[in-house]
Design an enzyme around this catalytic site. Sequence first.
Site, mmCIF file in Angstrom:
data_model
loop_
_atom_site.group_PDB
_atom_site.id
_atom_site.type_symbol
_atom_site.label_atom_id
_atom_site.label_comp_id
_atom_site.label_asym_id
_atom_site.label_seq_id
_atom_site.Cartn_x
_atom_site.Cartn_y
_atom_site.Cartn_z
ATOM 1 N N SER A 209 18.532 29.223 -5.859
ATOM 2 C CA SER A 209 17.610 30.319 -6.169
ATOM 3 C C SER A 209 17.519 30.626 -7.660
ATOM 4 O O SER A 209 16.658 31.409 -8.066
ATOM 5 C CB SER A 209 18.037 31.584 -5.418
ATOM 6 O OG SER A 209 19.321 31.998 -5.844
ATOM 7 N N LYS B 261 18.555 41.313 -3.239
ATOM 8 C CA LYS B 261 18.246 41.089 -4.653
ATOM 9 C C LYS B 261 17.397 42.217 -5.222
ATOM 10 O O LYS B 261 17.629 42.684 -6.350
ATOM 11 C CB LYS B 261 17.535 39.744 -4.805
ATOM 12 C CG LYS B 261 18.422 38.544 -4.480
ATOM 13 C CD LYS B 261 17.653 37.238 -4.533
ATOM 14 C CE LYS B 261 18.566 36.046 -4.196
ATOM 15 N NZ LYS B 261 17.844 34.768 -4.217
#
Length: 859
Positions: free
Chosen positions: A708, A751
């Site tokens: 990511s 996140k």
Amino acid sequence: MSERSDNTYLNDDNQADAVPFGEKNEPHALPNDIPRILPVLPVRDVVIFNYMMLPLFVGREASVQAVDAALNGNRYMMILTQKDESVDNPQPEDLHRVGTVVMIMRMLKMPDGRLKLLVQGLTRARAMAITTGKAYLEADTELLPEREEHPAGLEVEAMLRAARDQSEKILSMRGFNNPEIGAVLSSVDHPGRLADLIAANLRLKVSEAQDILDCLDPVKRLTLVNKHLAKEAELASMQVHIQESAREGMDKAQRDYFLREQLKAIRKELGENGPDTSDIDEIRETLGKAGLPPEVNKEAQKQLKRLSSMHSDSAEFSVLRTYLEWLSDLPWKKLSRDTLEIRKAAEILDEDHYGLEKIKERILEYLSVRKLNPKSKGPILCFAGPPGVGKTSLGKSIARAMGRKFFRMSLGGMRDEAEIRGHRRTYVGAMPGRIIQAMKQAGTRNPVIMLDEIDKIGADFRGDPSSALLEVLDPEQNFSFSDHYLNVPYDLSKVMFICTANSLDTIPGPLRDRMEIIRLPGYTMQEKVAIAGRYLVQRQAKENGLNAKDVEFSDQVLKSMVSEYTREAGLRNLEREIGSVCRKLARKKAEGGKPPFKVDSQMVHALLGAPRFLDEELDNRLLPGVALGLAWTPFGGEILHIEVSAMPGKGQLILTGQLGDVMKESAQAAVSYARGHASELGIDPDFHEQLDLHIHVPAGATPKDGPSAGVTLATALISALSNRAVSSNLCMTGELTLRGNVLPVGGIKEKILAAVARKIGNVVIPKQNSKDLEDIPADLLGQITVHTATTLQDVLALAFEKPASSSAKKSGSKQSSEKKATAKTSAKAKSTPRTPEKNVPPAHRRPKTDGEIRRAPAW
């Protein structure tokens, strides 16, 4: 008191010593003064033979009178043995007619009135008549003296040698290796005298000894003695064999078990092998009430039959008994009744947990299906999320809502397969696995069993516990779960298994495929404040000796504690901080302070110290080569600084910060993308030959991995090569391909939570992750602007700050003029190469409207 032999005068065989009368083998001449009428002394536990000296206790009144009469005369008496030892006052018909004439050698009067005699047998005699006219019995005796000459012949000699050999053999097996005894036996060559000598020292019953005394023929008497010697030799040999068998079966460390082993061997030889029947009956009754299935009952009866044939001292006996007790204690048919009132279950879930609407909805769906179809095989639920978000407590609430027993089993660090399947009974100390143990403790067939920390199971040389769980967590197989200890199928289909995990990456694929994953993301600020005010403050106040009304936390104070003292996905650290404040307030109350105590921001700082996390940690302006990424860990979301430094060199790529293989590959992919699109990005196409690139991710002690960070690595790399700074108010996540496409990643909610906690205003996510925004509350999205990106050009357009203009006119020009200038700069960059410091990427425009997702605040 009856006349019995004095044990203080007995030898080791509990029989009186037989002493030959006279010297060596010379025949004994009977005294001439033995009268015909003799007083009779009845005895009941001994038979006296010729030449035998024996101590006697005399206590019965008639017997004392008889002894006195003998002592007043010539000291001779007639001793006759009773036929029945239980008769205390024997009459003539109670006595044997053949006895022994004895002489009283010594007499001692005891303090209690009894007499202690030492008598010596002289000759056999027959009581022709026994009179009771006096206070004691008298007998008209006929003496039966031994013939001095004895029959000669080979048969008699063979019988004499056999008697001597058998006697020496018996004495040797009993440990009496005395050569003097052998000499005495060898000196006697008269068959009658040898028979009397041996019979006096044999362990004979009274009736057997009386038969030998009654036999007047010396050869027949010796034959009888030889028969008893053969029997005694066989018994002594068997005793030696038993002792040797017992010794061979013992270990050196179990010498104290010697007597028990001897007793076991003796009972085995005698056929006394059965244990206490009451224990067997109790086990049989318990098994009958357990409701065992037919195949299990068949095995139980088989083992019960084996148990009944064993002795209780056997080691196998305790193993089988423990096994049968496990079978009887397990719940084979007991089921707890489910509480399938959906509304009540919803109230319980809302009472115990704040938020978690999707999880509660899934649980209520499960209960609804169970209510409509009780025979349905429910799925295996797995709660996945960071620590402290309520996974374990959610399992307890499910059990309470369903009215079932709850059992929690921690799997963290488990490496032995036998922990799940148990050990086989061949091992010492074998036990069933923890699944069967949980069923026994729950007491019902349908409890709620929570397999906690299933992602932390290990594997080593003892097996793989996760493979053993495949059968447990498969509704198509667990109806016949096989435990190694039980060795019979057990039905687990009625059990509701709930698993918890922090990370799904470490769970094997086949095991993960058997579970329905329900993710529990981290809590937002509003959720944390609500949970703390509703649950945590009251619980910590109670644990620290305060009442619920003694302490008051305002929402603003709780918000400051969350933002300044804890940064986590869950609530554990927040509860610790609340507990720390409550402890200090409890001390204040104990010192005389008067509640309620209202906690404000100043008091929090005074009690907990300076804030641990400050908003100023983020730089207002990032240097070129630095970009902010987003990472997801089992503990929640994190802001990730990625630094890239370009140095003169030969194209070496240096990666530091404990990066994993996947993250290293993402860095190499970013370099390849920059090389392949150098002209489009406005950087030197030959940078890989002239510069060394050092990519570093701070917090170097923490391992990092995953795809990511691909777009963040590429952005930081391009920033360093173009000497352009990335916006400090922007963070990003996404996987990058060599073609520049941005692929979706996981953990979007965590996140974004991390970005909001650090007060970052913008976040870039892959466009394919737009669907994940539905799980994020509207008030949370109102605090941040979410941009979506399909390619890296979309990310770069948001990442780089616009260059500062030199005149107000240029800054105030129209959008069309800006597009023309950008196009002209791009064309010029293609025709004339420039240094990296002067390149300006053409993609630094504001994103399109459809690439930006905004939501109004909830208020």
